[in-house]
Design a protein around this motif. Structure first.
Motif, PDB file in Angstrom:
ATOM      1  N   UNK A 371       0.811  -1.224   0.000  1.00  0.00           N
ATOM      2  CA  UNK A 371       0.000   0.000   0.000  1.00  0.00           C
ATOM      3  C   UNK A 371       0.842   1.271   0.000  1.00  0.00           C
ATOM      4  N   UNK A 372       2.060   1.152   0.524  1.00  0.00           N
ATOM      5  CA  UNK A 372       2.897   2.349   0.591  1.00  0.00           C
ATOM      6  C   UNK A 372       3.220   2.919  -0.794  1.00  0.00           C
ATOM      7  N   UNK A 373       3.131   2.044  -1.818  1.00  0.00           N
ATOM      8  CA  UNK A 373       3.605   2.468  -3.132  1.00  0.00           C
ATOM      9  C   UNK A 373       2.490   2.504  -4.167  1.00  0.00           C
ATOM     10  N   UNK A 374       2.488   3.535  -4.908  1.00  0.00           N
ATOM     11  CA  UNK A 374       1.549   3.658  -6.012  1.00  0.00           C
ATOM     12  C   UNK A 374       2.108   2.854  -7.190  1.00  0.00           C
ATOM     13  N   UNK A 375       1.272   2.100  -7.857  1.00  0.00           N
ATOM     14  CA  UNK A 375       1.758   1.237  -8.927  1.00  0.00           C
ATOM     15  C   UNK A 375       1.376   1.774 -10.294  1.00  0.00           C
ATOM     16  N   UNK A 376       2.345   2.232 -11.063  1.00  0.00           N
ATOM     17  CA  UNK A 376       2.012   2.791 -12.362  1.00  0.00           C
ATOM     18  C   UNK A 376       1.912   1.732 -13.466  1.00  0.00           C
ATOM     19  N   UNK A 377       1.090   1.937 -14.400  1.00  0.00           N
ATOM     20  CA  UNK A 377       0.985   1.183 -15.670  1.00  0.00           C
ATOM     21  C   UNK A 377       0.831  -0.324 -15.510  1.00  0.00           C
ATOM     22  N   UNK A 378       0.768  -0.989 -16.631  1.00  0.00           N
ATOM     23  CA  UNK A 378       0.649  -2.445 -16.626  1.00  0.00           C
ATOM     24  C   UNK A 378       2.050  -3.008 -16.475  1.00  0.00           C
ATOM     25  N   UNK A 379       2.468  -3.129 -15.219  1.00  0.00           N
ATOM     26  CA  UNK A 379       3.887  -3.321 -14.942  1.00  0.00           C
ATOM     27  C   UNK A 379       4.194  -4.737 -14.517  1.00  0.00           C
ATOM     28  N   UNK A 386      13.435   3.389  -4.280  1.00  0.00           N
ATOM     29  CA  UNK A 386      14.170   3.412  -2.997  1.00  0.00           C
ATOM     30  C   UNK A 386      14.787   2.044  -2.711  1.00  0.00           C
ATOM     31  N   UNK A 387      14.166   0.994  -3.258  1.00  0.00           N
ATOM     32  CA  UNK A 387      14.633  -0.370  -2.981  1.00  0.00           C
ATOM     33  C   UNK A 387      16.007  -0.663  -3.552  1.00  0.00           C
ATOM     34  N   UNK A 431      15.256   5.111 -10.957  1.00  0.00           N
ATOM     35  CA  UNK A 431      16.239   4.137 -10.466  1.00  0.00           C
ATOM     36  C   UNK A 431      17.659   4.684 -10.576  1.00  0.00           C
ATOM     37  N   UNK A 432      17.953   5.365 -11.681  1.00  0.00           N
ATOM     38  CA  UNK A 432      19.308   5.932 -11.804  1.00  0.00           C
ATOM     39  C   UNK A 432      19.542   7.016 -10.764  1.00  0.00           C
ATOM     40  N   UNK A 433      18.507   7.766 -10.461  1.00  0.00           N
ATOM     41  CA  UNK A 433      18.614   8.781  -9.419  1.00  0.00           C
ATOM     42  C   UNK A 433      18.968   8.121  -8.077  1.00  0.00           C
ATOM     43  N   UNK A 434      18.315   6.993  -7.788  1.00  0.00           N
ATOM     44  CA  UNK A 434      18.597   6.264  -6.542  1.00  0.00           C
ATOM     45  C   UNK A 434      20.012   5.669  -6.564  1.00  0.00           C
TER      46      UNK A 434
END
Ligand SMILES: *[C@@H]1O[C@H](CO)[C@@H](O)[C@H](O)[C@H]1NC(C)=O
Length: 513
Positions: A371-379, A386-387, A431-434
């Motif tokens: 629930x903490x994460x919003x899930x975009x698109x058909x992923x 952050x992971x 991801x590259x930012x992380x």
């Protein structure tokens, strides 16, 4: 696939099917890339080459897998896929277009050694990889070769494959053939890609080749032999080739992050235990200062085995000699990462997974959708940027800050997103930012970042239905025409400017390869 298997697979790949807007979201600032960070793209032989029976090639366990109806979700197979055996020069043109520093590809064992053994070396098999390497170098692209990316010769599987301890001899012989044939030009070698994925899914379950389905037993037998075979090849390189060829050799491990589903102490502990099973089981013997399997895993499997009436632990012991032999056998930590899973013991019940099994040994439930994460698109790969930073730090802190080479990271979608794959650009940008935070803020020694994948290809038991490519491939077209998606243009700009600009929004270009 039964329900519990599906749950495990779903959780492992952090599958989620939630819709969101195709708009690009707001991002972080523009950042310069560190000078030492090399950028590349990756593929694997079975996923792109096709030509499954060209010349004297023998079938691999994945050829066998694809022949069984129902194994591959969309009914496709690896016979042709991207036809890179034929069209590899176009792959090199695409790499050149992107401007990558290196290309990570893998070598098909049954293409090079049709019997599986080194008694007969395929001239055409060697010639194919030799040309590939030559043309990469001629175009200023460094070849990074994986010896084993899951396509074992079927002939060796008939003898037990990775559950037979003699695999260490066979793998060493195979590696020697390639060090001899290509080592004058290939300076970066990956022994084995993602041990967990083929040990657990292939030997413990039916989800991957070779479908041995020996849960909680065959998978652990394979794990021990994989570690010993890897170590054997590293020692071979170290003792007989390093001085003259002056390259590096190491293993690549899937390091999706595992954390507790809540901040309760029990859940936090479940996350740590899951990380030890998912990553530590393969990494600890090689990268830790003590060597051997992680203590938590040894203890848990021994306890469960005893409860289940086994006279000894289902996790085979490593002798002191084996522990010493495996320890320190990687010149870098090859790191693959896609997403994060969240674990809890609260909803775990004995019997919800096969008993015995790896999942039952973990004794916690992986909650893919958190629930903490919003899930975009058909992923296929839930973006939780952050992971990756947490996982990189876990490696740094657990193993005395090894050099980390990210050899896979990327965004898979169910079906095509079209050429305007905004969700993929979002994923890469975040991801590259992380990753840059992990380097600059946390001090992780990361020297390579590799996009998975160069192009859409055969995604194992998902067939062609899941797409990871920077380039689209027209699988209806005889020529398998490849076109750059917007993410390819974005990655090209990133490499050319050596700057991460998550809001860069390149126009599609009408180019085909
Ligand atoms: C792939 O090759 C196998 C073995 O020859 C054959 O049975 C199968 O039909 C082929 N698949 C396709 C899509 O042609």
């Amino acid at each position: 696939m039964n329900k519990s298997v599906y749950q495990l697979v779903a959780a492992t790949f952090a599958v989620s099917l939630v819709t969101a807007s195709s708009e690009r979201c707001a991002k972080s600032e523009v950042r310069k890339l560190p000078e030492k960070l090399k950028l590349g793209a990756a593929t694997a032989a079975f996923q792109i080459e096709g030509a499954w029976d060209a010349s004297d090639k023998s079938p691999s366990i994945w050829d066998t897998f694809c022949r069984v109806p129902g194994n591959v979700k969309d009914g496709t197979d690896g016979n042709d896929t991207c036809k890179s055996y034929e069209y590899y020069q176009r792959d090199i043109e695409m790499l050149k277009f992107l401007g990558v520093d290196y290309y990570r590809f893998s070598i098909s064992w049954p293409r090079v050694l049709p019997t599986g053994f080194a008694n007969k070396i395929s001239e055409e098999g060697i010639a194919y990889y030799s040309k590939l390497v030559d043309e990469l170098l001629a175009n200023g692209i460094e070849p990074v070769a994986t010896l084993y990316h899951w396509d074992l010769p079927q002939s060796l599987q008939d003898l037990g494959g990775w559950t037979n301890p003699l695999i260490a001899d066979w793998f060493e012989d195979y590696a020697r053939v390639l060090f001899d044939a290509l080592g004058d030009r290939v300076k970066s070698w990956i022994t084995i890609n993602e041990p967990k994925q083929f040990a657990i899914f292939g030997y413990g379950m039916e989800y991957f080749a070779p479908q041995v389905n020996s849960a909680g037993i065959g998978d652990y037998m394979a794990t021990k032999n994989i570690l010993l075979a890897h170590a054997r090849v590293w020692h071979l390189y170290d003792e007989e080739y390093r001085d003259t060829q002056k390259g590096i050799c190491g293993i690549t491990i899937a390091a999706d992050f595992c954390e507790g589903a809540s901040d309760s102490p029990d859940d936090i502990e479940a996350g740590k235990l899951a990380m030890d099973f998912e990553v530590g089981l393969y990494a600890h013997p090689i990268f830790s200062s003590t060597g051997g399997f992680p203590e938590r895993v040894v203890k848990r499997v021994a306890e469960k085995s005893a409860e289940q009436g086994f006279p000894r632990s289902r996790l085979p012991e490593l002798t002191q000699e084996e522990i010493e032999y495996i320890k320190g056998t990687s010149d870098f930590f090859g790191f693959n990462h896609y997403s994060t899973s969240f674990y809890t013991e609260k909803t775990y019940k004995s019997g919800m997974y096969a008993v015995p099994s790896y999942s039952d040994d973990i004794g916690a439930v992986a909650v893919g959708d958190h629930e903490r994460y919003e899930k975009p698109t058909s992923s296929f790969t839930t973006p939780i940027p952050a992971g990756i930073r947490k996982s990189l730090n876990w490696v740094k802190d657990s193993y005395d800050s090894p050099e980390i080479m990210i050899f896979e990271n990327g965004f898979g979608s169910y079906g095509s997103l079209g050429l305007e794959d905004n969700a993929r650009i979002d994923y890469y940008g975040q991801y590259l930012d992380a990753v840059l935070d992990a380097i600059e803020v946390d001090g992780c020694k990361i020297t390579r970042y590799t996009a998975w994948s160069l192009m859409d290809n055969f995604e194992w038991s998902f067939g062609l239905s899941v797409k990871f490519g920077l380039f689209d491939v027209d699988f209806e077209d005889e020529k398998r025409t490849r076109r750059p998606k917007q993410s390819a243009l974005w990655y090209r700009n990133l490499i050319a400017s050596r700057t991460l600009n998550p809001d860069d929004n390149p126009q599609l270009e009408d180019i085909a390869f």
